[in-house]
Motif scaffolding. Structure first.
Motif, PDB file in Angstrom:
ATOM      1  N   VAL A  18       0.820  -1.215   0.000  1.00 47.91           N
ATOM      2  CA  VAL A  18       0.000   0.000   0.000  1.00 47.91           C
ATOM      3  C   VAL A  18       0.853   1.265   0.000  1.00 47.91           C
ATOM      4  N   ASN A  19       2.145   1.137   0.334  1.00 48.63           N
ATOM      5  CA  ASN A  19       3.017   2.308   0.281  1.00 48.63           C
ATOM      6  C   ASN A  19       3.743   2.434  -1.057  1.00 48.63           C
ATOM      7  N   THR A  20       3.493   1.500  -1.973  1.00 57.54           N
ATOM      8  CA  THR A  20       4.120   1.603  -3.296  1.00 57.54           C
ATOM      9  C   THR A  20       3.079   1.679  -4.419  1.00 57.54           C
ATOM     10  N   VAL A  21       2.022   0.890  -4.302  1.00 60.23           N
ATOM     11  CA  VAL A  21       0.999   0.895  -5.359  1.00 60.23           C
ATOM     12  C   VAL A  21      -0.034   1.965  -5.006  1.00 60.23           C
ATOM     13  N   MET A  22       0.129   3.126  -5.597  1.00 63.60           N
ATOM     14  CA  MET A  22      -0.762   4.247  -5.273  1.00 63.60           C
ATOM     15  C   MET A  22      -0.679   5.296  -6.370  1.00 63.60           C
ATOM     16  N   PRO A  23      -1.729   6.113  -6.506  1.00 67.51           N
ATOM     17  CA  PRO A  23      -2.982   6.015  -5.765  1.00 67.51           C
ATOM     18  C   PRO A  23      -3.813   4.829  -6.243  1.00 67.51           C
ATOM     19  N   ARG A  24      -4.629   4.322  -5.358  1.00 69.34           N
ATOM     20  CA  ARG A  24      -5.536   3.233  -5.719  1.00 69.34           C
ATOM     21  C   ARG A  24      -6.975   3.764  -5.732  1.00 69.34           C
ATOM     22  N   PRO A  25      -7.737   3.418  -6.777  1.00 69.68           N
ATOM     23  CA  PRO A  25      -9.149   3.831  -6.763  1.00 69.68           C
ATOM     24  C   PRO A  25      -9.876   3.153  -5.605  1.00 69.68           C
ATOM     25  N   ILE A  26     -10.969   3.743  -5.200  1.00 72.18           N
ATOM     26  CA  ILE A  26     -11.710   3.201  -4.055  1.00 72.18           C
ATOM     27  C   ILE A  26     -13.102   2.765  -4.507  1.00 72.18           C
ATOM     28  N   ALA A  27     -13.417   1.501  -4.213  1.00 76.20           N
ATOM     29  CA  ALA A  27     -14.773   0.990  -4.440  1.00 76.20           C
ATOM     30  C   ALA A  27     -15.512   1.059  -3.115  1.00 76.20           C
ATOM     31  N   LEU A  28     -16.530   1.903  -3.042  1.00 76.53           N
ATOM     32  CA  LEU A  28     -17.400   1.900  -1.861  1.00 76.53           C
ATOM     33  C   LEU A  28     -18.527   0.925  -2.199  1.00 76.53           C
ATOM     34  N   VAL A  29     -18.433  -0.280  -1.617  1.00 78.92           N
ATOM     35  CA  VAL A  29     -19.286  -1.392  -2.066  1.00 78.92           C
ATOM     36  C   VAL A  29     -20.537  -1.479  -1.204  1.00 78.92           C
ATOM     37  N   SER A  30     -21.699  -1.445  -1.857  1.00 74.24           N
ATOM     38  CA  SER A  30     -22.946  -1.628  -1.103  1.00 74.24           C
ATOM     39  C   SER A  30     -23.571  -2.975  -1.464  1.00 74.24           C
ATOM     40  N   THR A  31     -24.083  -3.632  -0.413  1.00 75.69           N
ATOM     41  CA  THR A  31     -24.637  -4.987  -0.561  1.00 75.69           C
ATOM     42  C   THR A  31     -25.869  -5.113   0.331  1.00 75.69           C
ATOM     43  N   LEU A  32     -26.597  -6.211   0.148  1.00 77.78           N
ATOM     44  CA  LEU A  32     -27.692  -6.558   1.065  1.00 77.78           C
ATOM     45  C   LEU A  32     -27.359  -7.875   1.745  1.00 77.78           C
ATOM     46  N   ASP A  33     -27.664  -7.951   3.053  1.00 78.23           N
ATOM     47  CA  ASP A  33     -27.475  -9.247   3.711  1.00 78.23           C
ATOM     48  C   ASP A  33     -28.744 -10.100   3.541  1.00 78.23           C
ATOM     49  N   ARG A  34     -28.726 -11.316   4.102  1.00 82.32           N
ATOM     50  CA  ARG A  34     -29.852 -12.250   3.904  1.00 82.32           C
ATOM     51  C   ARG A  34     -31.172 -11.705   4.424  1.00 82.32           C
ATOM     52  N   ASP A  35     -31.098 -10.795   5.430  1.00 78.40           N
ATOM     53  CA  ASP A  35     -32.321 -10.206   5.980  1.00 78.40           C
ATOM     54  C   ASP A  35     -32.700  -8.912   5.275  1.00 78.40           C
ATOM     55  N   GLY A  36     -31.997  -8.583   4.198  1.00 77.70           N
ATOM     56  CA  GLY A  36     -32.337  -7.392   3.423  1.00 77.70           C
ATOM     57  C   GLY A  36     -31.773  -6.099   3.992  1.00 77.70           C
ATOM     58  N   ARG A  37     -30.809  -6.216   4.947  1.00 71.93           N
ATOM     59  CA  ARG A  37     -30.194  -4.993   5.503  1.00 71.93           C
ATOM     60  C   ARG A  37     -29.050  -4.540   4.609  1.00 71.93           C
ATOM     61  N   ALA A  38     -28.999  -3.215   4.382  1.00 73.20           N
ATOM     62  CA  ALA A  38     -27.962  -2.678   3.490  1.00 73.20           C
ATOM     63  C   ALA A  38     -26.646  -2.488   4.240  1.00 73.20           C
ATOM     64  N   ASN A  39     -25.551  -2.800   3.566  1.00 73.89           N
ATOM     65  CA  ASN A  39     -24.204  -2.686   4.122  1.00 73.89           C
ATOM     66  C   ASN A  39     -23.349  -1.884   3.136  1.00 73.89           C
ATOM     67  N   ALA A  40     -22.405  -1.108   3.674  1.00 73.31           N
ATOM     68  CA  ALA A  40     -21.497  -0.380   2.777  1.00 73.31           C
ATOM     69  C   ALA A  40     -20.100  -0.369   3.377  1.00 73.31           C
ATOM     70  N   ALA A  41     -19.079  -0.599   2.545  1.00 73.58           N
ATOM     71  CA  ALA A  41     -17.694  -0.579   3.026  1.00 73.58           C
ATOM     72  C   ALA A  41     -16.749  -0.267   1.858  1.00 73.58           C
TER      73      ALA A  41
END
Ligand SMILES: Cc1cc2nc3c(=O)[nH]c(=O)nc-3n(C[C@H](O)[C@H](O)[C@H](O)COP(=O)(O)O)c2cc1C
Length: 211
Positions: A18-41
């Motif tokens: 991470v200190n050599t391969v940069m800049p790195r694009p960022i994927a802010l990933v949104s998903t749904l869990d099995r109960d339909g709750r939204a998650n983002a990371a």
């Protein structure tokens, strides 16, 4: 210095990467869990790899928070077979970082970060309304790697660009996107505002330049 990577711990290897391969694009990933709750990371072991078929790849490490093998994002992608990659502008960078807090799985990063779900067209998982552009993806391939890491390949099935940032000819206003990249260390980012142009050349143009 020559570095024999076979002798490095995973943590040391991570720091060197991470200190050599940069800049790195960022994927802010949104998903749904099995109960339909939204998650983002956010994930910066991320890039596009093919336009036909349109594929992108994300590297997700194992879950350090509890005894479960996968981070919520990897588990949701494997369970549901779909996810949205939301791109990160300077305006939402601080809120993107909130989504990386190690919340328990029942806490919604959407609520904590103040993001609004944007209904997707082809998949159930929502995008993030505040992101200037995003890709709805279906899981194309998942490789389970040692240390519970997952190499996720997604096929882009639908794309979104905010209306004021693209015209009828599909020219994207890259200044308006104002995307950021992840840099070295733990909290360093860069904007994409400092640019320069270097044109590619034909063989004839190269020969003419050499004289
Ligand atoms: C800018 C940024 C980039 C990140 N990139 C990655 C990555 O490429 N892979 C990874 O496993 N974690 C990465 N993380 C850490 C995850 O976002 C973090 O572990 C998050 O809490 C995972 O959430 P989840 O359990 O809801 O999936 C990154 C964090 C930040 C702030």
């Amino acid at each position: 210095m020559d570095i024999d990577v076979a002798r490095l711990s995973p943590d040391r290897m991570y720091k060197l990467l991470v200190n050599t391969v940069m800049p790195r694009p960022i994927a802010l990933v949104s998903t749904l869990d099995r109960d339909g709750r939204a998650n983002a990371a956010p994930f910066s072991f991320f890039n596009v790899f093919s336009n036909a078929p349109p594929l992108l790849v994300i590297g997700i490490e194992g879950n350090r928070r509890d005894a479960k093998p996968h981070k919520d994002t990897a588990r949701n992608i494997i369970d549901s077979g779909e996810f949205v990659v939301n791109l990160v502008s300077r305006e939402i960078t601080e809120r993107m970082v909130v989504c990386a807090v190690d919340f328990p799985e029942e806490v919604s990063e959407f609520e904590e970060a103040g993001f609004t779900p944007r209904p997707s067209r082809k998949i159930a998982a929502p995008g993030i309304a505040q992101s200037p552009a995003g890709f709805e993806c279906r899981l194309f391939d998942v490789r389970s790697l040692p240390h519970n890491r997952s190499l996720i390949t997604g096929e882009i099935v639908h794309m979104y660009v905010r209306d004021d940032l693209i015209d009828e000819k599909m020219h994207v206003n890259v200044d308006g996107l104002d995307l950021v990249g992840r840099m070295h260390g733990t909290g360093w980012y860069t904007t994409t505002r400092d640019r320069f142009q270097v044109d590619r050349m034909t063989v004839a143009a190269w020969k003419a330049r050499k004289g």
